[in-house]
Design an enzyme around this catalytic site. Structure first.
Site, PDB file in Angstrom:
ATOM      1  N   LEU A  32      91.653 -13.433 -51.451  1.00  0.00           N
ATOM      2  CA  LEU A  32      91.820 -14.592 -50.557  1.00  0.00           C
ATOM      3  C   LEU A  32      93.211 -14.682 -49.947  1.00  0.00           C
ATOM      4  O   LEU A  32      93.419 -15.450 -49.006  1.00  0.00           O
ATOM      5  CB  LEU A  32      91.577 -15.906 -51.317  1.00  0.00           C
ATOM      6  CG  LEU A  32      90.182 -16.164 -51.869  1.00  0.00           C
ATOM      7  CD1 LEU A  32      90.180 -16.003 -53.373  1.00  0.00           C
ATOM      8  CD2 LEU A  32      89.675 -17.529 -51.493  1.00  0.00           C
ATOM      9  N   LYS A  69      92.165 -11.193 -39.302  1.00  0.00           N
ATOM     10  CA  LYS A  69      91.079 -11.262 -40.297  1.00  0.00           C
ATOM     11  C   LYS A  69      89.961 -10.281 -39.918  1.00  0.00           C
ATOM     12  O   LYS A  69      89.387  -9.615 -40.788  1.00  0.00           O
ATOM     13  CB  LYS A  69      90.515 -12.687 -40.405  1.00  0.00           C
ATOM     14  CG  LYS A  69      91.451 -13.709 -41.013  1.00  0.00           C
ATOM     15  CD  LYS A  69      91.804 -13.454 -42.476  1.00  0.00           C
ATOM     16  CE  LYS A  69      90.655 -13.628 -43.439  1.00  0.00           C
ATOM     17  NZ  LYS A  69      91.097 -13.516 -44.857  1.00  0.00           N
ATOM     18  N   GLY A 127      94.410 -20.894 -26.111  1.00  0.00           N
ATOM     19  CA  GLY A 127      93.213 -20.112 -26.468  1.00  0.00           C
ATOM     20  C   GLY A 127      92.293 -20.829 -27.439  1.00  0.00           C
ATOM     21  O   GLY A 127      91.559 -20.177 -28.198  1.00  0.00           O
ATOM     22  N   TYR A 131      95.386 -14.957 -35.622  1.00  0.00           N
ATOM     23  CA  TYR A 131      94.824 -15.147 -36.973  1.00  0.00           C
ATOM     24  C   TYR A 131      93.452 -14.478 -37.080  1.00  0.00           C
ATOM     25  O   TYR A 131      93.227 -13.638 -37.956  1.00  0.00           O
ATOM     26  CB  TYR A 131      94.704 -16.651 -37.297  1.00  0.00           C
ATOM     27  CG  TYR A 131      93.792 -16.933 -38.484  1.00  0.00           C
ATOM     28  CD1 TYR A 131      94.122 -16.475 -39.767  1.00  0.00           C
ATOM     29  CD2 TYR A 131      92.598 -17.653 -38.333  1.00  0.00           C
ATOM     30  CE1 TYR A 131      93.287 -16.721 -40.857  1.00  0.00           C
ATOM     31  CE2 TYR A 131      91.770 -17.905 -39.415  1.00  0.00           C
ATOM     32  CZ  TYR A 131      92.111 -17.434 -40.680  1.00  0.00           C
ATOM     33  OH  TYR A 131      91.282 -17.672 -41.756  1.00  0.00           O
ATOM     34  N   THR A 152      86.509 -15.283 -42.562  1.00  0.00           N
ATOM     35  CA  THR A 152      86.293 -16.532 -41.823  1.00  0.00           C
ATOM     36  C   THR A 152      85.269 -16.341 -40.713  1.00  0.00           C
ATOM     37  O   THR A 152      85.094 -15.231 -40.193  1.00  0.00           O
ATOM     38  CB  THR A 152      87.646 -16.978 -41.203  1.00  0.00           C
ATOM     39  OG1 THR A 152      87.396 -17.985 -40.229  1.00  0.00           O
ATOM     40  CG2 THR A 152      88.364 -15.836 -40.486  1.00  0.00           C
ATOM     41  N   ASP A 153      84.635 -17.444 -40.308  1.00  0.00           N
ATOM     42  CA  ASP A 153      83.701 -17.376 -39.165  1.00  0.00           C
ATOM     43  C   ASP A 153      84.453 -17.154 -37.853  1.00  0.00           C
ATOM     44  O   ASP A 153      83.839 -16.818 -36.838  1.00  0.00           O
ATOM     45  CB  ASP A 153      82.837 -18.642 -39.088  1.00  0.00           C
ATOM     46  CG  ASP A 153      83.630 -19.929 -38.891  1.00  0.00           C
ATOM     47  OD1 ASP A 153      84.878 -19.895 -38.912  1.00  0.00           O
ATOM     48  OD2 ASP A 153      82.989 -20.985 -38.701  1.00  0.00           O
ATOM     49  N   GLU A 154      85.793 -17.330 -37.869  1.00  0.00           N
ATOM     50  CA  GLU A 154      86.549 -17.220 -36.619  1.00  0.00           C
ATOM     51  C   GLU A 154      86.542 -15.805 -36.052  1.00  0.00           C
ATOM     52  O   GLU A 154      86.832 -15.600 -34.876  1.00  0.00           O
ATOM     53  CB  GLU A 154      87.981 -17.751 -36.815  1.00  0.00           C
ATOM     54  CG  GLU A 154      87.946 -19.187 -37.301  1.00  0.00           C
ATOM     55  CD  GLU A 154      89.285 -19.905 -37.324  1.00  0.00           C
ATOM     56  OE1 GLU A 154      90.181 -19.554 -36.550  1.00  0.00           O
ATOM     57  OE2 GLU A 154      89.419 -20.851 -38.126  1.00  0.00           O
TER      58      GLU A 154
HETATM   59  P1  NAD Z   1      96.072 -21.041 -47.841  1.00  0.00           P
HETATM   60  O1  NAD Z   1      97.004 -20.788 -46.714  1.00  0.00           O
HETATM   61  O2  NAD Z   1      95.937 -22.421 -48.390  1.00  0.00           O
HETATM   62  O3  NAD Z   1      96.471 -20.101 -49.087  1.00  0.00           O
HETATM   63  C1  NAD Z   1      96.829 -18.761 -48.927  1.00  0.00           C
HETATM   64  C2  NAD Z   1      97.447 -18.273 -50.232  1.00  0.00           C
HETATM   65  O4  NAD Z   1      97.789 -16.891 -50.076  1.00  0.00           O
HETATM   66  C3  NAD Z   1      98.741 -19.021 -50.614  1.00  0.00           C
HETATM   67  O5  NAD Z   1      98.728 -19.351 -51.984  1.00  0.00           O
HETATM   68  C4  NAD Z   1      99.840 -18.007 -50.309  1.00  0.00           C
HETATM   69  O6  NAD Z   1     100.981 -18.140 -51.148  1.00  0.00           O
HETATM   70  C5  NAD Z   1      99.113 -16.682 -50.557  1.00  0.00           C
HETATM   71  N1  NAD Z   1      99.721 -15.575 -49.791  1.00  0.00           N
HETATM   72  C6  NAD Z   1     100.029 -15.568 -48.468  1.00  0.00           C
HETATM   73  N2  NAD Z   1     100.610 -14.397 -48.136  1.00  0.00           N
HETATM   74  C7  NAD Z   1     100.647 -13.655 -49.277  1.00  0.00           C
HETATM   75  C8  NAD Z   1     101.119 -12.350 -49.576  1.00  0.00           C
HETATM   76  N3  NAD Z   1     101.688 -11.583 -48.628  1.00  0.00           N
HETATM   77  N4  NAD Z   1     100.969 -11.882 -50.830  1.00  0.00           N
HETATM   78  C9  NAD Z   1     100.413 -12.660 -51.807  1.00  0.00           C
HETATM   79  N5  NAD Z   1      99.967 -13.918 -51.576  1.00  0.00           N
HETATM   80  C10 NAD Z   1     100.090 -14.395 -50.327  1.00  0.00           C
HETATM   81  O7  NAD Z   1      94.679 -20.463 -47.355  1.00  0.00           O
HETATM   82  P2  NAD Z   1      93.188 -20.964 -47.636  1.00  0.00           P
HETATM   83  O8  NAD Z   1      92.834 -21.968 -46.631  1.00  0.00           O
HETATM   84  O9  NAD Z   1      93.032 -21.266 -49.072  1.00  0.00           O
HETATM   85  O10 NAD Z   1      92.386 -19.627 -47.272  1.00  0.00           O
HETATM   86  C11 NAD Z   1      92.141 -18.639 -48.265  1.00  0.00           C
HETATM   87  C12 NAD Z   1      91.320 -17.517 -47.661  1.00  0.00           C
HETATM   88  O11 NAD Z   1      90.097 -18.022 -47.156  1.00  0.00           O
HETATM   89  C13 NAD Z   1      92.011 -16.808 -46.491  1.00  0.00           C
HETATM   90  O12 NAD Z   1      91.738 -15.434 -46.583  1.00  0.00           O
HETATM   91  C14 NAD Z   1      91.351 -17.425 -45.265  1.00  0.00           C
HETATM   92  O13 NAD Z   1      91.349 -16.521 -44.192  1.00  0.00           O
HETATM   93  C15 NAD Z   1      89.947 -17.667 -45.793  1.00  0.00           C
HETATM   94  N6  NAD Z   1      89.219 -18.782 -45.138  1.00  0.00           N
HETATM   95  C16 NAD Z   1      89.793 -20.022 -45.031  1.00  0.00           C
HETATM   96  C17 NAD Z   1      89.063 -21.066 -44.455  1.00  0.00           C
HETATM   97  C18 NAD Z   1      89.626 -22.458 -44.356  1.00  0.00           C
HETATM   98  O14 NAD Z   1      89.001 -23.328 -43.744  1.00  0.00           O
HETATM   99  N7  NAD Z   1      90.777 -22.759 -44.946  1.00  0.00           N
HETATM  100  C19 NAD Z   1      87.771 -20.830 -43.987  1.00  0.00           C
HETATM  101  C20 NAD Z   1      87.221 -19.543 -44.116  1.00  0.00           C
HETATM  102  C21 NAD Z   1      87.953 -18.524 -44.707  1.00  0.00           C
HETATM  103  P1  TYD Z   2      92.521 -26.438 -38.093  1.00  0.00           P
HETATM  104  O1  TYD Z   2      92.402 -27.368 -39.261  1.00  0.00           O
HETATM  105  O2  TYD Z   2      93.849 -25.888 -37.734  1.00  0.00           O
HETATM  106  O3  TYD Z   2      91.466 -25.262 -38.344  1.00  0.00           O
HETATM  107  P2  TYD Z   2      90.956 -24.081 -37.310  1.00  0.00           P
HETATM  108  O4  TYD Z   2      91.850 -24.009 -36.153  1.00  0.00           O
HETATM  109  O5  TYD Z   2      91.053 -22.877 -38.177  1.00  0.00           O
HETATM  110  O6  TYD Z   2      89.554 -24.452 -36.956  1.00  0.00           O
HETATM  111  O7  TYD Z   2      91.950 -27.174 -36.806  1.00  0.00           O
HETATM  112  C1  TYD Z   2      90.657 -27.733 -36.777  1.00  0.00           C
HETATM  113  C2  TYD Z   2      90.424 -28.273 -35.388  1.00  0.00           C
HETATM  114  O8  TYD Z   2      91.299 -29.373 -35.171  1.00  0.00           O
HETATM  115  C3  TYD Z   2      90.736 -27.271 -34.286  1.00  0.00           C
HETATM  116  O9  TYD Z   2      89.805 -27.457 -33.214  1.00  0.00           O
HETATM  117  C4  TYD Z   2      92.140 -27.653 -33.826  1.00  0.00           C
HETATM  118  C5  TYD Z   2      92.164 -29.151 -34.044  1.00  0.00           C
HETATM  119  N1  TYD Z   2      93.483 -29.745 -34.419  1.00  0.00           N
HETATM  120  C6  TYD Z   2      93.955 -30.880 -33.741  1.00  0.00           C
HETATM  121  O10 TYD Z   2      93.289 -31.394 -32.816  1.00  0.00           O
HETATM  122  N2  TYD Z   2      95.161 -31.399 -34.106  1.00  0.00           N
HETATM  123  C7  TYD Z   2      95.915 -30.857 -35.099  1.00  0.00           C
HETATM  124  O11 TYD Z   2      97.044 -31.367 -35.381  1.00  0.00           O
HETATM  125  C8  TYD Z   2      95.422 -29.716 -35.800  1.00  0.00           C
HETATM  126  C9  TYD Z   2      96.218 -29.076 -36.903  1.00  0.00           C
HETATM  127  C10 TYD Z   2      94.195 -29.191 -35.424  1.00  0.00           C
END
Ligand code: NAD
Ligand code: TYD
Length: 350
Positions: A82, A160, A289, A156, A131-133
């Site tokens: 992750l 991914k 974007g 980003y 991620t779905d992105e």
């Molecule tokens: P986050 O940013 O909260 O956590 C990322 C973690 O990775 C942190 O603890 C950070 O210290 C660690 N990290 C970053 N760079 C590192 C490195 N070079 N070496 C070791 N550790 C490192 O992220 P998250 O939201 O918990 O996402 C976790 C995973 O899930 C990611 O791969 C993300 O792409 C994926 N994901 C996230 C979401 C979401 O909505 N947050 C959705 C789908 C997939």
């Molecule tokens: P975000 O939580 O950054 O997730 P992602 O870009 O990965 O989907 O953003 C969720 C949505 O909210 C996205 O359409 C961007 C928007 N957004 C705002 O409108 N204001 C904000 O301050 C942030 C951080 C995101």
């Protein structure tokens, strides 16, 4: 005892996965590898850090020698990967950090696993969390399936997407057992307050403007983080080698409707009059974007592995708000550090 390496376990989703695995599987030893970047926080794991089947390893996945050394020392049986740079806005201002961690870091892990497992891949698994992105941006209709063509549009999502391709390449080229899952937007306890929901909770609490990009019409499909962790558990144990699974909440919201819902919940919790928090909504310059809509078809996961989200959004958002209000110290520790600098830089330019 199985040895499982979970990377990024001090982050938002990773901490929930580490907790679930450590508590559910006493016969596994869980190694949480994390560099503790701005997003990593060991406070997220205070309740389990003393468990005998849990070890924290501070290391950076961009350090190839360190990854090789750790695989040699511990002989991990499985990896749930992750660790990543995860915030789109940061990827717009600093793409290279995303290339280094998300692409090079993933290759370093794949190489270390391949070297360690090459003589016998039986019962090994490299599970890559994505991620779905990577699928790009949808119009008004349609859903992302596992066969939707990749079309990433931000640094980003491109990083991914690259890492997903590399994981598949190691499966096809070296025979590495892999699974990948692509999940929609997560929300819930412990999310770093740079993302929409916790950022807005913090601002509403402090009566600061809630910045909505553009007109707030962009759509995201929100999933409670524990449901993502449950899906990861299922896929790790029952997913088929080489397969991809989409995970999603069947829960689409425009940003503006979501924020109105959040304001309504917070007015009640904070004893404010109805509509008071919504007055904080401020439309700001759009993200460059900005992907219009994400929505996931999770039928494969549901029909093959029997997964369903356990929570309705209304319940999940209440639980999330309750958690942030009950964990003021956690939030204050974050917003008193570099966060303020980040926030001012991101939002003063909008
Ligand atoms: P986050 O940013 O909260 O956590 C990322 C973690 O990775 C942190 O603890 C950070 O210290 C660690 N990290 C970053 N760079 C590192 C490195 N070079 N070496 C070791 N550790 C490192 O992220 P998250 O939201 O918990 O996402 C976790 C995973 O899930 C990611 O791969 C993300 O792409 C994926 N994901 C996230 C979401 C979401 O909505 N947050 C959705 C789908 C997939
Ligand atoms: P975000 O939580 O950054 O997730 P992602 O870009 O990965 O989907 O953003 C969720 C949505 O909210 C996205 O359409 C961007 C928007 N957004 C705002 O409108 N204001 C904000 O301050 C942030 C951080 C995101």
């Amino acid at each position: 005892m199985k040895k499982i390496l979970i990377t990024g376990g001090a982050g938002f989703i990773g901490s929930h996965v580490v907790r679930l695995f450590t508590e559910t599987y006493p016969n596994y030893h869980i190694y949480n590898l994390d560099a503790l970047t701005y997003a990593g926080n060991l406070e997220n794991l205070k309740d389990i850090e003393q468990k005998s089947n849990y070890t924290f390893l501070k290391a950076d996945i961009t350090d190839a020698d360190k990854m090789n050394a750790l695989f040699t020392e511990y002989n991990f049986d499985g990896v749930i990967h992750l660790a990543a740079e995860s915030h789109v806005d940061r990827s717009i201002s600093d793409p290279l950090a995303f290339i280094k961690t998300n692409i090079l870091g993933t290759v370093n892990l794949l190489n270390a696993a391949n070297e360690s497992w090459k003589d016998n891949m039986d019962n090994k698994l490299f599970y890559h969390i994505s991620t779905d992105e990577v699928y790009g941006s949808l119009g008004e209709t349609g859903l992302f399936t596992e066969t939707t063509a990749y079309d990433p549009r931000s640094p980003y999502s491109s990083s991914k997407a690259s890492s997903d391709h590399l994981v598949r390449a190691y499966h096809h080229t070296y025979g590495m057992p892999i699974v990948i899952s692509n999940c929609s937007n997560n929300y819930g306890p412990n999310q770093f307050p740079e993302k929409l929901i916790p950022l807005s909770i913090n601002n509403i609490k402090n009566k600061k403007p809630i910045p909505i990009y553009g007109k707030g019409e962009n759509i995201r499909d929100w999933l409670y983080v524990i449901d993502h962790a449950r899906a990861i558990d299922l896929i790790y144990h029952q997913g088929k080698n080489g397969e991809t699974y989409n995970i999603g909440g069947i829960n689409e919201w425009t940003n503006i409707d979501l924020i109105h819902k959040l304001c309504e919940v917070m007015d009640k919790k904070l004893g404010r009059k109805e509509g008071e928090s919504a007055e904080l909504i401020t439309f700001v310059k759009d993200r460059a974007g900005h992907d219009m809509r994400y929505a996931i078809d999770a039928n494969k996961l549901t029909s093959e592995l029997g997964w369903q989200p356990s929570l309705q959004f209304e319940e999940g958002i209440e639980k999330t708000v309750d958690w942030y209000l009950a964990n003021e110290e956690w939030l204050n520790n974050i917003i008193s550090g570099d966060y303020e600098k980040y926030y001012n830089k991101q939002y003063s330019e909008r």
